[in-house]
Design a protein around this motif. Sequence first.
Motif, PDB file in Angstrom:
ATOM      1  N   LEU A  74      31.696  18.995  -5.878  1.00  0.00           N
ATOM      2  CA  LEU A  74      30.645  19.943  -5.537  1.00  0.00           C
ATOM      3  C   LEU A  74      29.338  19.185  -5.376  1.00  0.00           C
ATOM      4  O   LEU A  74      28.688  18.820  -6.358  1.00  0.00           O
ATOM      5  CB  LEU A  74      30.523  20.993  -6.643  1.00  0.00           C
ATOM      6  N   ASP A 131      28.702  22.052  -0.704  1.00  0.00           N
ATOM      7  CA  ASP A 131      29.793  23.019  -0.814  1.00  0.00           C
ATOM      8  C   ASP A 131      30.945  22.345  -1.564  1.00  0.00           C
ATOM      9  O   ASP A 131      30.867  21.170  -1.907  1.00  0.00           O
ATOM     10  CB  ASP A 131      30.257  23.439   0.581  1.00  0.00           C
ATOM     11  N   VAL A 132      32.011  23.090  -1.802  1.00  0.00           N
ATOM     12  CA  VAL A 132      33.204  22.491  -2.408  1.00  0.00           C
ATOM     13  C   VAL A 132      33.922  21.691  -1.326  1.00  0.00           C
ATOM     14  O   VAL A 132      34.244  22.203  -0.256  1.00  0.00           O
ATOM     15  CB  VAL A 132      34.150  23.570  -2.969  1.00  0.00           C
ATOM     16  N   LEU A 188      35.031  25.153  -9.893  1.00  0.00           N
ATOM     17  CA  LEU A 188      35.993  24.167  -9.391  1.00  0.00           C
ATOM     18  C   LEU A 188      37.379  24.350  -9.991  1.00  0.00           C
ATOM     19  O   LEU A 188      38.381  24.052  -9.329  1.00  0.00           O
ATOM     20  CB  LEU A 188      35.486  22.749  -9.677  1.00  0.00           C
ATOM     21  N   VAL A 192      22.991  23.476  -3.920  1.00  0.00           N
ATOM     22  CA  VAL A 192      24.414  23.352  -4.247  1.00  0.00           C
ATOM     23  C   VAL A 192      25.024  24.725  -4.470  1.00  0.00           C
ATOM     24  O   VAL A 192      24.474  25.555  -5.196  1.00  0.00           O
ATOM     25  CB  VAL A 192      24.607  22.470  -5.495  1.00  0.00           C
TER      26      VAL A 192
END
Length: 264
Positions: free
Chosen positions: A110, A113-114, A178, A173
């Motif tokens: 991260l 974005d992821v 996650l 962010v």
Amino acid sequence: MYEGVLTKMQTEFTSPINYFLVFEKDFIHMNQLLDKNIKISFVKYECLNCHLDKEIYRQGFCKTCFYEVPQAADWILKPELSKAHLDEEDRDLAFEKKMQLQPHIVYLALSSDVKVGVTRKSQVPTRWIDQGANQAIEVVEVPNRYLAGITEVALKEHMTDKTNWRKMLTNEVLDANLIAEKDRLDDFLPEEVKEYYLENNQKLYDLNYPVLEYPQKVKSLNLKKTPEYEGILKGIKGQYLIFEDQTVFNVRSYEGFVVRIEIN
């Protein structure tokens, strides 16, 4: 005053992360330069392979070396092209076996974005630091680079494999979980990789960077167009130096450039 050929900054996984600019005969602990005035001057080129004063083409190499050395082969950026597990040579089979036939991690990070990515297990957490990730988690651990590569190809159908460097540097962010993101990916793994899925892994890596002040907008320093630059260092994230006037300098993009650094 320091002078030497740029290579990517070395790091220590501390909180905040420690950064070191390493030259042949000296090094600078970059964290100690926060809030100080730094002048960066371009001196000449020095290819990281042949060491000649030839214009850098990509990845720190002159054009000739870039197309010859195994460190710049296509499988570096596209791990799915790895062939050492088949005993097939690309540019240097001994080098390729050494690099490709070792444990690799497919991860989620991260930083804006992821994103999904691949790294050698020995490069955890260095790879995430270099990308400026705020968090990361391991998804699979496989025995070679090829398997990691085909996993990344499969997963990037469902998420990005790129970092938005502008958002990373302004610290925009995404708020994401996650662990939950990792859990939903099990169904998308290639069949030959499913056995390597880290099903019970919930370990999150948190990364904290030495940044006093994030920029509102960013403008990149181009050493070819601006061979001398002076500014007050306000932070370090990924492989970027962040200055008070919103200028950012990607050290890794200028590998093979010999610079003079003056600190006031």
